[in-house]
Design a protein around this motif. Structure first.
Motif, PDB file in Angstrom:
ATOM      1  N   LEU A 184       0.822  -1.209   0.000  1.00  0.00           N
ATOM      2  CA  LEU A 184       0.000   0.000   0.000  1.00  0.00           C
ATOM      3  C   LEU A 184       0.863   1.269   0.000  1.00  0.00           C
ATOM      4  O   LEU A 184       0.397   2.326  -0.393  1.00  0.00           O
ATOM      5  CB  LEU A 184      -0.910   0.028   1.238  1.00  0.00           C
ATOM      6  N   THR A 185       2.109   1.158   0.438  1.00  0.00           N
ATOM      7  CA  THR A 185       2.980   2.321   0.557  1.00  0.00           C
ATOM      8  C   THR A 185       3.724   2.653  -0.735  1.00  0.00           C
ATOM      9  O   THR A 185       4.190   3.779  -0.904  1.00  0.00           O
ATOM     10  CB  THR A 185       4.026   2.110   1.669  1.00  0.00           C
ATOM     11  N   GLY A 186       3.851   1.675  -1.603  1.00  0.00           N
ATOM     12  CA  GLY A 186       4.649   1.876  -2.811  1.00  0.00           C
ATOM     13  C   GLY A 186       6.128   1.894  -2.558  1.00  0.00           C
ATOM     14  O   GLY A 186       6.922   2.260  -3.425  1.00  0.00           O
ATOM     15  N   GLU A 187       6.540   1.496  -1.321  1.00  0.00           N
ATOM     16  CA  GLU A 187       7.945   1.475  -0.953  1.00  0.00           C
ATOM     17  C   GLU A 187       8.296   0.106  -0.379  1.00  0.00           C
ATOM     18  O   GLU A 187       7.439  -0.574   0.173  1.00  0.00           O
ATOM     19  CB  GLU A 187       8.258   2.553   0.093  1.00  0.00           C
ATOM     20  N   GLN A 188       9.526  -0.268  -0.493  1.00  0.00           N
ATOM     21  CA  GLN A 188       9.979  -1.534   0.042  1.00  0.00           C
ATOM     22  C   GLN A 188      10.283  -1.415   1.535  1.00  0.00           C
ATOM     23  O   GLN A 188      10.596  -0.345   2.029  1.00  0.00           O
ATOM     24  CB  GLN A 188      11.231  -2.020  -0.691  1.00  0.00           C
TER      25      GLN A 188
END
Length: 241
Positions: free
Chosen positions: A233-237
């Motif tokens: 959901l964050t678009g980040e790893q």
């Protein structure tokens, strides 16, 4: 010219923020009712982003449960609380959780109190149990809580490891946890600079998950499940501490 434009836009944005905070913050403190104060705070936050030309969007509001719950979101910027205030419903609304870490926070306490923000004491062995009691009591009273389980944020992208407080409180109060993800706020106002950028910010409401037990092994297992659910959901790893 680009640098001058960025500087002028930054000055304009902070002037807008200060004027709206004084206007709507004062009205919220005088409103006398938490729901009314939260509606004013929501209007203030939405107006700020609109005047700053920063697009906001939200998906999945229909996934929010009617029962008391804990909403967990990734922490990326000083703008996160304002974004959540602008995008989430004001009634019955959410109780934000923050810590008293900076002397400057005292200036905001009257406004934070008007919207029923819970200000926890700084971390410490003697205070941990007291803070957990405060969170559990709020949930048992029927309040919805918002927490950032990472605790702090950094300029670098990536989901940091979680603290256990929100998970213990939810398990003890027997309420579900709702997973949400913020995207774009870190780029809009990156830690270490005061110059915001006009980049879109999005909030996505994810699944509702039920704690699987109150012992620490169950809590840590549940933390891992929630973290895996939040990551896309964050678009980040994710990254290590």
């Amino acid at each position: 010219m680009r640098r001058i434009g960025a500087w002028l836009y930054g000055c304009y944005t902070w002037i807008v923020f200060a004027v709206l905070l004084l206007a709507f913050g004062g009205l919220a403190m005088l409103s006398g009712r938490v729901v009314r104060a939260r509606r004013l705070a929501r209007f203030f936050a939405r107006s700020m982003f609109r005047l700053a030309g920063i697009p906001l969007s939200v998906t999945g509001l229909d996934r929010l449960p009617a029962q008391p719950h804990v909403l967990l979101a990734n922490h990326t910027s000083f703008l996160d609380a304002l974004v959540l205030t602008a995008l989430l419903p004001a009634s019955p609304g959410y109780t934000f959780i923050t810590r008293q870490e900076f002397p400057l926070q005292i200036l905001l306490f009257p406004f934070l109190k008007s919207v029923r923000t819970i200000v926890l004491k700084p971390p410490g062995k003697m205070r941990h149990g007291q803070n957990m009691d405060i969170l559990r009591s709020a949930l048992e009273r029927g309040e919805n809580l918002i927490l950032f389980p990472e605790g702090k944020f950094t300029p670098e992208p990536g989901l940091r490891p979680f603290h256990s407080g929100a998970f213990v409180a939810a398990a003890e109060a027997k309420v579900p946890i709702v997973v949400a993800g913020l995207r774009g706020a870190r780029r809009t106002l990156r830690l270490g600079t005061w110059l915001p950028k006009r980049t879109p910010i999005a909030l996505e409401i994810g699944p509702t998950l039920t704690p699987c037990g109150m012992d620490m092994e169950a809590v840590h297992t549940f933390m891992a499940v929630v973290r895996m659910a939040m990551m896309p959901l964050t678009g980040e790893q994710g990254r290590a501490a």
